[in-house]
Design a protein around this motif. Structure first.
Motif, short mmCIF file in Angstrom:
data_model
loop_
_atom_site.label_atom_id
_atom_site.label_comp_id
_atom_site.label_asym_id
_atom_site.label_seq_id
_atom_site.Cartn_x
_atom_site.Cartn_y
_atom_site.Cartn_z
N SER A 65 0.85 -1.20 0.00
CA SER A 65 0.00 0.00 0.00
C SER A 65 0.88 1.24 0.00
O SER A 65 1.66 1.45 0.93
N ALA A 66 0.76 2.05 -1.06
CA ALA A 66 1.54 3.28 -1.12
C ALA A 66 1.09 4.25 -0.04
O ALA A 66 1.89 4.96 0.55
N SER A 67 -0.22 4.29 0.23
CA SER A 67 -0.74 5.23 1.23
C SER A 67 -0.26 4.90 2.63
O SER A 67 -0.20 5.77 3.49
N ALA A 68 0.10 3.64 2.87
CA ALA A 68 0.61 3.25 4.18
C ALA A 68 2.13 3.35 4.27
O ALA A 68 2.72 2.99 5.29
N GLY A 69 2.75 3.83 3.21
CA GLY A 69 4.19 4.01 3.24
C GLY A 69 4.99 2.78 2.86
O GLY A 69 6.18 2.69 3.18
N ASP A 70 4.36 1.82 2.17
CA ASP A 70 5.09 0.61 1.81
C ASP A 70 6.09 0.83 0.68
O ASP A 70 6.98 0.01 0.48
N LEU A 71 5.94 1.92 -0.06
CA LEU A 71 6.92 2.27 -1.09
C LEU A 71 7.84 3.35 -0.54
O LEU A 71 7.37 4.34 0.04
N ALA A 72 9.14 3.16 -0.73
CA ALA A 72 10.10 4.12 -0.19
C ALA A 72 10.14 5.39 -1.04
O ALA A 72 10.27 5.30 -2.26
N PRO A 73 10.02 6.57 -0.43
CA PRO A 73 10.08 7.82 -1.19
C PRO A 73 11.37 7.93 -1.98
O PRO A 73 12.46 7.63 -1.47
N GLY A 271 16.53 -13.72 -32.64
CA GLY A 271 15.15 -13.85 -33.07
C GLY A 271 14.33 -12.66 -32.60
O GLY A 271 14.83 -11.80 -31.86
N PRO A 272 13.07 -12.56 -33.02
CA PRO A 272 12.21 -11.46 -32.57
C PRO A 272 12.08 -11.47 -31.04
O PRO A 272 11.92 -12.53 -30.43
N TYR A 273 12.17 -10.31 -30.42
CA TYR A 273 12.12 -10.22 -28.96
C TYR A 273 10.79 -10.77 -28.43
O TYR A 273 9.74 -10.59 -29.03
N ARG A 274 10.87 -11.46 -27.29
CA ARG A 274 9.68 -11.90 -26.59
C ARG A 274 9.37 -10.85 -25.54
O ARG A 274 10.28 -10.34 -24.87
N ARG A 275 8.12 -10.49 -25.37
CA ARG A 275 7.76 -9.43 -24.43
C ARG A 275 6.45 -9.75 -23.73
O ARG A 275 5.61 -10.49 -24.25
N ASP A 276 6.29 -9.19 -22.55
CA ASP A 276 5.07 -9.37 -21.78
C ASP A 276 4.99 -8.24 -20.77
O ASP A 276 5.99 -7.56 -20.49
N SER A 277 3.81 -8.04 -20.18
CA SER A 277 3.64 -6.99 -19.17
C SER A 277 2.53 -7.40 -18.21
O SER A 277 1.75 -8.31 -18.48
N LEU A 278 2.50 -6.70 -17.09
CA LEU A 278 1.52 -7.00 -16.04
C LEU A 278 1.19 -5.73 -15.29
O LEU A 278 2.08 -4.97 -14.93
N ASP A 279 -0.11 -5.47 -15.09
CA ASP A 279 -0.57 -4.34 -14.29
C ASP A 279 -0.91 -4.83 -12.89
O ASP A 279 -1.67 -5.79 -12.74
N LEU A 280 -0.35 -4.18 -11.88
CA LEU A 280 -0.53 -4.59 -10.49
C LEU A 280 -1.15 -3.45 -9.70
O LEU A 280 -0.53 -2.38 -9.54
N ALA A 281 -2.37 -3.64 -9.21
CA ALA A 281 -3.04 -2.63 -8.40
C ALA A 281 -2.57 -2.78 -6.96
O ALA A 281 -2.49 -3.89 -6.43
N LEU A 282 -2.25 -1.66 -6.32
CA LEU A 282 -1.82 -1.67 -4.93
C LEU A 282 -3.04 -1.60 -4.03
O LEU A 282 -4.09 -1.09 -4.39
N SER A 283 -2.87 -2.14 -2.81
CA SER A 283 -3.98 -2.13 -1.86
C SER A 283 -4.15 -0.72 -1.28
O SER A 283 -3.29 0.14 -1.42
N HIS A 284 -5.28 -0.51 -0.61
CA HIS A 284 -5.56 0.80 -0.03
C HIS A 284 -5.38 0.83 1.49
O HIS A 284 -5.45 1.88 2.10
N GLY A 285 -5.16 -0.33 2.06
CA GLY A 285 -5.06 -0.39 3.51
C GLY A 285 -3.62 -0.33 3.98
O GLY A 285 -2.69 -0.16 3.20
N PRO A 286 -3.39 -0.49 5.30
CA PRO A 286 -2.04 -0.45 5.85
C PRO A 286 -1.31 -1.73 5.57
O PRO A 286 -1.89 -2.73 5.21
#
Length: 286
Positions: A65-73, A271-286
């Motif tokens: 949760s970014a709002s709980a400070g889980d990501l470092a500024p 050969g042609p590059y292999r690629r992929d992606s993923l969207d990850l939603a963060l939680s809203h709680g602590p």
């Protein structure tokens, strides 16, 4: 009695020529199949590295949760993200000033504690008192073990962990606890010249992050029409601008991870590059 006619030289040459043609065709087919199998194995290997990287980051960001400070500024960047990963959660066995006691390995039906790894000095202990609007946090300074009863986990004696911190705050009995550890995921330039996804854990001994340990790779950092790395979005879906100190972590609601992997054909050409992606939603709680 009829005499048996022998094989003439012409017939022998024709037979050898036909055999050579058949053998050449069979050899060509085998070589083509072998090259196709080698190309397929190389592509599959590259795709396996894509899945490994995305899977590792998906697990790491689950519950963050970014709002709980889980990501470092200042540490949410296009090629790296520093976060507070969950080591384990528990319920306090008893009240204590400057310490919290938890069941080390609760196998009872109550599951009063669950640790993915052993807590260690330098981790952060979090607890939340009933009615409080936020979690309190203290750095773990000493860890000791003992055997005793933990009411939250049953009456039978069992291994206990005592997590001590350097303040007089009291952790009440029965409150929920969390233990977290700083981790950094980064796409880094390895010694062999390749780009790898690595994980670094905070070392209380070094007072710094340990060198990254490879998780998956190799990857191509920049490829035509694609790029390996992270992008960040706010709750409205707008992409956050990437400044010198990274993005504003408190605004992050979603992280998009993209990975591009190279692979080589059997003849050594890319050969042609292999690629992929993923969207990850963060939680809203602590």
């Amino acid at each position: 009695m009829l005499a048996r006619r022998g094989t003439t030289l012409v017939e022998l040459i024709v037979a050898m020529t036909l055999a050579a043609i058949i053998l050449s065709a069979a050899t060509g087919t085998f070589v083509r199949q072998r090259r196709a199998a080698s190309d397929h194995a190389s592509r599959v290997g590259a795709e396996a590295q894509l899945r490994a990287a995305l899977g590792e980051l998906q697990v790491a960001l689950a519950g963050v949760s970014a709002s709980a400070g889980d990501l470092a500024p200042g540490e949410a960047r296009d090629t790296a993200i520093q976060l507070r990963s969950l080591v384990g959660s528990a319920v306090a066995c008893d009240s204590g000033a400057g310490q919290a006691t938890v069941a080390a390995n609760d196998t009872s039906a109550t599951r009063a504690s669950a640790f993915a790894a052993n807590p260690r000095v330098g981790d952060t202990l979090w607890w939340r008192v009933s009615g409080a609007s936020s979690w309190a946090a203290r750095r773990v300074a000493v860890i000791t073990t003992s055997v005793g009863a933990c009411p939250a986990a049953g009456a039978d004696p069992q291994p206990l962990l005592r997590l001590t911190f350097t303040s007089a705050d009291t952790v009440p009995r029965g409150v929920p606890l969390r233990v977290t550890r700083q981790e950094r995921f980064s796409f880094y330039h390895a010694a062999d010249g390749s780009w790898q996804l690595g994980i670094s854990e905070w070392s209380d001994v070094l007072h710094a992050f340990a060198p990254p340990q490879p998780v998956a790779g190799p990857f191509r950092l920049v490829a035509p029409g694609a790029r390996t790395g992270m992008r960040y979005f706010d709750a409205s879906g707008a992409e956050l601008s990437m400044g010198a100190p990274g993005v504003t972590v408190s605004s992050v609601a979603r992280v998009r991870v993209a990975v591009v992997a190279p692979w080589l054909r059997s003849d050594g050409t890319p050969g042609p590059y292999r690629r992929d992606s993923l969207d990850l939603a963060l939680s809203h709680g602590p």
